[in-house]
Design an enzyme around this catalytic site. Structure first.
Site, PDB file in Angstrom:
ATOM      1  N   TYR A 438       1.144  -0.981  -0.193  1.00 44.51           N
ATOM      2  CA  TYR A 438      -0.210  -0.116  -0.089  1.00 44.51           C
ATOM      3  C   TYR A 438       0.852   1.338   0.269  1.00 44.51           C
ATOM      4  CZ  TYR A 438      -0.438  -0.459   5.309  1.00 44.51           C
ATOM      5  OH  TYR A 438      -0.124  -0.182   6.284  1.00 44.51           O
ATOM      6  N   GLU A 439       0.036   2.357  -0.145  1.00 46.51           N
ATOM      7  CA  GLU A 439       0.594   3.982  -0.795  1.00 46.51           C
ATOM      8  C   GLU A 439       1.704   3.605  -1.520  1.00 46.51           C
ATOM      9  OE1 GLU A 439       0.064   6.443   0.805  1.00 46.51           O
ATOM     10  OE2 GLU A 439      -1.082   6.359   2.084  1.00 46.51           O
ATOM     11  N   GLY A 440       1.912   3.001  -2.242  1.00 50.19           N
ATOM     12  CA  GLY A 440       2.175   2.398  -4.208  1.00 50.19           C
ATOM     13  C   GLY A 440       3.427   1.203  -3.540  1.00 50.19           C
TER      14      GLY A 440
END
Lengths: 592, 592
Positions: A438-440
């Protein structure tokens, strides 16, 4: 087994590895008094050990329940959250004008590690609030700030970030949630978002959602995305809560880990559309998101550090207690604690040294972001911003890789007991798994590093950093401390490999971009192996120079990292520079 | 998403990478007709896809239930087991005198991979029966064999292996379960065993337990351990089931993965002691266990291969279907499947090439064990036995590391969906985690490799293997096929690193054994990186020589492995030979 914040390690890392002390000394932190850091962290550690750590397993076992649109978190969680916010922990680095303490991000980074180590699913909730605060503070109207910001800074209300849709994950530009102008300056939002962390919960009486959506006349892709503030409950002029807004949790995910953190499907528009307020300008939503991305990615990197440290502490305690076999040379009856076995020592040293390296990389990122925001001199600010931008993808990806790898070893040290859920080692392993996604995803971080950070300015940010690292390496070599072993040589080889590889990638970015993309992941690892090794060596030198108790511990840690992790740099260089054909030409293999 | 056995890859690996065809050609397999292998594997693949694969998720979600000493497995499992056994799959490599088909272990190894890939928690049950069969066949009395062996070979009854106790895990010699002579030639067993896989279940009407216990007058440690056969139900002279024996499941574990496989605490002696029959001689239990250890460890290695292949197939299918972003140079609207992105290709190639290398290492181990048992010539048998002993720890540890690493990447390719249990990628990741722990942790495999296999005969087994690998490397170099890229150079460097490191370890084993133990884990990885690379290159050469369809696919796969995994060998050499001090001197760090 509880968690104790490793305050001495954190302070050494923060002040010397990450350079907070030097930045304060140089005046970049204004009137911030560095002496209070230790006291803040001691208190954070106490709260984490006393309140949050005991709730970690409770949350994992209980999970959350969704019933008729309402989410119930695990027993004890709402109370813990309210105590945490009341103690001021949400406001550590928040803007002073809105009730924050205005402390450095770097100090809050250490706190974030501590919350994550004690209870990562809990710490995830404020992590997203902080991102939302950042977006609102930077781009929101004064009116919106007046109503929402203080309650978000104090943590009275939490925030969410709503980007993802079923067909828009890594490719945010593909999102379809629609926003229509209502004619009164507000908007009506309709659509479905997925994977919304803490999208609904019972820990606060309001939730402030930040939703990306597309206006009817917006251009396609990322250029047509706008950011809206969508409160769960509308807020009356006097600050009291008004009507329930048309945004509801319609589902929660059954996940591998982070069981206590509700991951919601959010539906907007069942009753005509959720009322939303524009943040920034129309079609400028991606710009607003980028503002907060560095800090959010750093926060996830710190989750990796926190989980790693928790897993290490637990494995160390087990290895000191569990008896199996005998050390070589042990005569007589009885078994030794397994920590006497070199293979177990290797695992524990790997866990601890990787955690320490990831910690300092994260803290250094925070210091750079701080200086970029606080320094008086524009050139200092610009250089720090470039440094922060360069370090962010490394902090996120390497630290979360470390979180996963260390949690893996934590299970391994426990042997068969590690596979039994009761032991707790497996929870860290499960919880860590999302952090590299997550978050890239970490692949996207690597691509960001190569294309936007290395590629941005002809590599200038990288060369500046390499110069600093070279100075550290020279200090290691001239220290002539035999306890460093081959640290100096390993770091020098790694440094040279990183420099050559960076140049090769820069050239390929222009001439054959797929070759550069093919090497992105091993390049990030090579970068972190070099950077982390130099930073740990720098900390060891500082520990010796500053009369730290038992400085040789830090020398031994730096040495292990250099001889076991940094040593991989030349191989990683070869992988980047010589195996691009093997990647880009994979189609025939993968088709068959 | 179902599973399809990769028959072509398996056959190339088995016949050429692992050397089955050459061994058959040389007459070491007697009258075994190699042509039937493909037909057997096709049938196994069909059964696995049709019956076992669909039950994998069912088993994970349902788990097992223990109620009043009885274990209920997941819906459909008992029926599937009975069909599997009725189709003869338990008897593939079983002794013909007792109803087995007498096929090579190597063929059964491929089948084991297939069962594990389709449903690893299911495949684990017969894996342990096979070990028990081996122990009984090699060391049991004719009377015991007459009663038990055929029913175990056909799979009508399953077997367990009961070694572990709360204080005796890796250190088997510490076990305390007691066996007393009953005066009638039988024994009464009292004690508690833990972590007993399929210790109780509802898939067959009897279970034959193989229990390690200690006689009252036995010497301490491993020299005082005896092996007993302890049936769940006693067996009457006519083969019918008699009284319930005093061995009961008193608990089951709540585990990270392998939910469908009951992991039992077994209690013996609540009603005066379980009736046991001695296998082999008193106090010779460890010798009996060692007999079957190679095959059991190989079986676990094959679980790693199977899980890896399943995770790869699932990730590949997802990457071909899921659309996000655009390939470089893609003009116009729409998104591409993520498999176009170089970073995703890298992950998939890493998954596939590591799986292929682990597969061939496992199959080569099986061929060696076959030849050791079947060849006419004593020297050939002895050499093959040494080869099998050398390869076993590598097959077990590397393949299970690969299972974990590939399952990790499988989750990563799925992005956020990988963290959602429904997707199935997470199950592979959870299931894989035990494989690097049970049947001897991978640390113990590494120590076995260094101390007992490398150290056994002055390294002779290693030098013999290195000579063969050098010949393959020479063939790669003289093939002048540009598609090999830098494969030849990478393998030559790796080979040299492995040779030097082996010599260094041999010297240290004598002079500073803790230094050798400190390097055991990276040494095993170095060994596998070199061996796997050479084997894949050998397969590619064979595919070209034999007119395999699209042989360049195998060249590309070998190249990727060499340039991404084998390339790490020189760094691993440095870690082994230069960082022992950093490991053995870790005490100060770990204490603080």
């Amino acid at each position: 087994m509880t968690y104790r914040a490793p305050i001495n390690d954190i302070l050494l890392s923060l002040n010397h590895g990450a350079g907070l002390a030097a930045a304060v000394q140089a005046g970049h932190y204004g009137d911030f008094d560095g002496d209070i850091t230790a006291a803040v962290l001691e208190e954070a550690g106490k709260f984490a050990s006393d309140v949050l750590a005991p709730l970690n397993k409770v949350g994992d076992e209980h999970g959350i329940k969704l019933d008729n649109g309402k989410v119930t978190t695990a027993p004890g969680w709402p109370d813990a959250y309210q105590r945490w916010a009341a103690a001021g922990w949400n406001a550590v680095s928040g803007p002073e004008a809105f009730g924050g303490q205005g402390l450095p991000l770097a100090v809050n980074a250490a706190c974030t590690e501590i919350w994550s180590a004690s209870n990562v699913a809990f710490g995830l909730c404020p992590l997203l609030t902080l991102s939302a605060i950042e977006a609102l503070d930077a781009h929101g109207s004064e009116e919106l700030k007046t109503i929402y910001l203080e309650k978000m800074v104090t943590g009275e209300w939490t925030g969410t970030m709503q980007l993802t849709e079923p067909n828009a994950g890594s490719d945010v530009g593909a999102l379809r949630t629609r926003a229509e102008r209502a004619g009164d300056g507000t908007y009506r939002i309709k659509g479905t978002k997925i994977f919304i962390t803490y999208g609904e919960h019972d820990m606060t009486d309001n939730i402030v959602h930040f939703v990306l959506a597309r206006l009817p006349d917006a251009p396609g892709g990322t250029k047509g995305i706008s950011l809206f503030l969508v409160p769960k409950f509308l807020v009356n002029a006097d600050g009291s809560l008004g009507a329930r807004n048309d945004i509801h949790a319609s589902g929660v995910e059954h996940k591998l880990g982070m069981h206590a953190s509700p991951t919601c499907t959010m539906t907007m528009g069942d009753q005509g559309g959720a009322i939303g307020y524009l943040i920034g300008e129309e079609n400028q939503g991606m710009r607003c998101m980028f503002t907060m991305m560095n800090q959010a990615r750093l926060g996830v990197g710190l989750e990796g550090v926190g989980i790693a440290d928790r897993a290490y502490q637990q494995a160390l305690a087990y290895a000191q207690e569990r008896r199996q076999g005998k050390a070589i040379g042990h005569k007589g009856d009885g078994m030794d604690p397994i920590i006497v076995h070199p293979d177990v020592k290797r695992m524990l040293m790997q866990m601890r040294s990787m955690t320490a390296a990831a910690r300092t990389i994260c803290y250094a990122t925070a210091v750079a972001l701080d200086v970029a925001a606080r320094a008086k001199d524009a050139k200092v600010r610009a250089d720090a911003a470039a440094r922060g931008a360069l370090l962010t993808p490394i902090a996120k990806a390497f630290s979360t890789d470390v979180g996963n790898e260390v949690a893996y070893l934590g299970v391994q040290v426990h042997g068969g007991m590690g596979f039994i859920e009761e032991t707790g080692a497996a929870q860290h392993y499960r919880d860590a798994r999302i952090t590299s996604i997550y978050e890239g995803t970490n692949g996207i971080q690597s691509i960001d590093l190569v294309t936007r950070k290395l590629g941005a300015n002809g590599g200038a940010s990288v060369w500046a950093l390499l110069d600093e690292l070279a100075a550290t390496i020279k200090q290691v070599e001239t220290s002539n401390d035999p306890a460093f072993g081959t640290t100096g040589a390993k770091l020098r080889d790694a440094h040279a490999a990183l420099e050559r590889t960076s140049k090769w990638l820069l050239e390929r970015l222009a001439s054959a971009p797929n070759d550069a993309l093919a090497g992105a992941t091993p390049y990030l690892r090579l970068f972190a192996a070099t950077l982390g090794g130099c930073m740990l060596a720098g900390e060891a030198l500082a520990a010796k120079a500053n009369g730290e108790a038992e400085p040789q511990r830090y020398v031994a840690l730096a040495r292990f990292f250099a001889e076991n992790i940094s040593v991989q740099a030349p191989s990683l260089e070869k992988t980047v520079t010589e195996s691009a054909d093997a990647v880009t030409g994979a189609d025939a293999v993968l088709a068959g």
